[in-house]
Design a protein around this motif. Structure first.
Motif, mmCIF file in Angstrom:
data_model
loop_
_atom_site.group_PDB
_atom_site.id
_atom_site.type_symbol
_atom_site.label_atom_id
_atom_site.label_comp_id
_atom_site.label_asym_id
_atom_site.label_seq_id
_atom_site.Cartn_x
_atom_site.Cartn_y
_atom_site.Cartn_z
ATOM 1 N N ALA A 1 0.835 -1.217 0.000
ATOM 2 C CA ALA A 1 0.000 0.000 0.000
ATOM 3 C C ALA A 1 0.868 1.265 0.000
ATOM 4 O O ALA A 1 0.722 2.134 0.853
ATOM 5 N N ILE A 2 1.764 1.342 -0.956
ATOM 6 C CA ILE A 2 2.644 2.519 -1.073
ATOM 7 C C ILE A 2 2.025 3.480 -2.090
ATOM 8 O O ILE A 2 1.783 3.110 -3.231
ATOM 9 N N GLU A 3 1.761 4.687 -1.620
ATOM 10 C CA GLU A 3 1.071 5.672 -2.474
ATOM 11 C C GLU A 3 2.037 6.783 -2.885
ATOM 12 O O GLU A 3 2.953 7.109 -2.130
ATOM 13 N N PRO A 4 1.798 7.424 -4.050
ATOM 14 C CA PRO A 4 2.579 8.622 -4.380
ATOM 15 C C PRO A 4 2.356 9.691 -3.291
ATOM 16 O O PRO A 4 1.284 9.665 -2.667
ATOM 17 N N PRO A 5 3.291 10.569 -3.022
ATOM 18 C CA PRO A 5 4.519 10.817 -3.772
ATOM 19 C C PRO A 5 5.661 9.874 -3.404
ATOM 20 O O PRO A 5 6.780 10.057 -3.864
ATOM 21 N N TRP A 6 5.373 8.864 -2.572
ATOM 22 C CA TRP A 6 6.471 8.004 -2.120
ATOM 23 C C TRP A 6 6.940 7.105 -3.241
ATOM 24 O O TRP A 6 6.133 6.506 -3.945
ATOM 25 N N GLU A 7 8.268 7.043 -3.406
ATOM 26 C CA GLU A 7 8.887 6.170 -4.409
ATOM 27 C C GLU A 7 9.716 5.119 -3.679
ATOM 28 O O GLU A 7 10.246 5.393 -2.600
ATOM 29 N N ILE A 8 9.824 3.953 -4.289
ATOM 30 C CA ILE A 8 10.685 2.926 -3.682
ATOM 31 C C ILE A 8 12.128 3.241 -4.062
ATOM 32 O O ILE A 8 12.460 3.307 -5.247
ATOM 33 N N ALA A 9 12.957 3.486 -3.047
ATOM 34 C CA ALA A 9 14.360 3.839 -3.309
ATOM 35 C C ALA A 9 15.249 2.603 -3.298
ATOM 36 O O ALA A 9 16.166 2.470 -4.104
ATOM 37 N N SER A 10 14.999 1.703 -2.359
ATOM 38 C CA SER A 10 15.831 0.495 -2.278
ATOM 39 C C SER A 10 15.153 -0.525 -1.365
ATOM 40 O O SER A 10 14.120 -0.228 -0.741
ATOM 41 N N PHE A 11 15.756 -1.686 -1.311
ATOM 42 C CA PHE A 11 15.286 -2.763 -0.430
ATOM 43 C C PHE A 11 16.473 -3.193 0.419
ATOM 44 O O PHE A 11 17.609 -3.184 -0.053
ATOM 45 N N ILE A 12 16.187 -3.594 1.655
ATOM 46 C CA ILE A 12 17.263 -4.182 2.472
ATOM 47 C C ILE A 12 16.760 -5.513 3.023
ATOM 48 O O ILE A 12 15.767 -5.560 3.764
#
Ligand SMILES: Cc1cc2nc3c(=O)[nH]c(=O)nc-3n(C[C@H](O)[C@H](O)[C@H](O)COP(=O)(O)O)c2cc1C
Length: 211
Positions: A171-182
Motif C-alpha cells: 500500500a505505497i502511495e505517491p509521492p512516495w517512491e521505492i528507493a531500495s530494499f534491504i
C-alpha cells in the motif's frame, strides 16, 4: 582501529539467512538508525516499510521472479550470463527474516524556493540529489546497525523490477517512491570474503599532504 571503524570495514553484503525470525526490537532499532541519518534541511524524506511476515516476503520475491522471467526471452544471447547473475541476486531474499522497503519522497524546490530561483545558485544537478544522498546515508546506517547486531544484510535495487507489485502489496502511495530494499536475516555461518576494493591511489587525491 576502534569499534566503529571495525563495523564499517567488516560489513558485507550477505545473501544467506538462517530460518529463525529476527527479534522485532532489533528491527525497530534498525529503523531508528536509518532515521538518524543526516538530510538536507533535516527534511527526512524517507519512510521504512518493514516486512516481518515471511509469506509477504515470499510473495514479493515471487513477483520479482515472475517479472524477471517474463523478460528473459527478450535478453540478447550475449547478455544472458549477466542476466542469470541478475536473476540470482534479485530473488535470494525469499528466505530473509525481514525485508525493509526504503521509500523516498522526491525533493521539490519548495524548500528555500527564494534561493533556488537565484541565477547561479545550485542550478546544476547537485540541487536534485539531496534526497537520494540522504536515503543512501539512511541505508548505510541500517546496514552498519545490522552488522553491529550480528545480522546478515544486503541492500538491493534489482527487485525494483516489480515495483508496481510491491506498491500494491505494501500500500505505497505517491509521492512516495521505492528507493531500495534491504534484506535482513540471521547469519548462517561463514561470512562472504571481502570483495576487492580499488587502491587508494586510484580513488583519492590528497591536496596539501605534507611533503
Ligand atoms: C545501491 C545498491 C544496490 C545494490 N543492489 C543489489 C541487488 O539488487 N542485489 C544484490 O544481490 N546486491 C546488491 N547490492 C550489493 C552489492 O552487490 C555489494 O554492495 C557490492 O558487491 C560490494 O560488496 P559488499 O557490500 O560486501 O562490500 C547493491 C548495493 C548497493 C549499494
Amino acid at each position: 582501529m576502534n569499534e566503529t571503524i571495525a563495523t564499517i570495514l567488516n560489513r558485507r553484503s550477505e545473501r544467506c539467512f538462517s530460518p529463525e525470525s529476527i527479534p522485532h526490537e532489533k528491527l525497530v532499532t534498525l529503523v531508528e538508525l536509518g532515521a538518524a541519518a543526516p538530510s538536507p534541511l533535516n527534511n527526512q524524506p524517507w519512510r521504512f516499510v518493514v516486512i516481518e511476515k515471511r509469506p509477504v516476503i515470499e510473495e514479493i520475491a515471487a513477483a520479482v521472479e515472475a517479472k524477471a522471467g517474463s523478460i528473459a526471452d527478450k535478453i540478447d544471447r550475449s547478455a544472458r550470463a549477466d542476466y542469470a547473475d541478475y536473476r540470482r541476486n534479485a530473488v535470494f531474499f525469499n528466505t530473509a527474516g525481514a525485508l525493509i522497503v526504503v521509500l523516498l519522497k522526491p525533493m521539490t524546490s519548495e524548500a528555500r524556493e527564494h534561493l533556488w530561483g537565484v541565477p547561479g545558485f545550485f542550478e546544476n544537478e547537485r540541487r536534485a540529489r539531496g534526497d537520494l544522498l540522504c536515503i543512501g546515508a539512511a541505508c548505510q546506517n541500517i546496514l552498519l546497525g545490522a552488522e553491529s547486531l550480528g545480522l546478515s544484510a544486503c541492500m538491493m535495487l534489482y527487485p525494483l523490477i516489480a515495483s508496481e507489485e510491491v506498491r500494491a502489496l505494501c500500500a505505497i502511495e505517491p509521492p512516495w517512491e521505492i528507493a531500495s530494499f534491504i534484506a535482513l536475516g540471521n547469519r548462517t555461518g561463514d561470512r562472504p570474503k571481502p570483495p576487492k576494493r580499488r587502491a587508494l591511489e586510484r580513488i583519492a587525491k590528497f591536496i596539501g599532504e605534507a611533503e
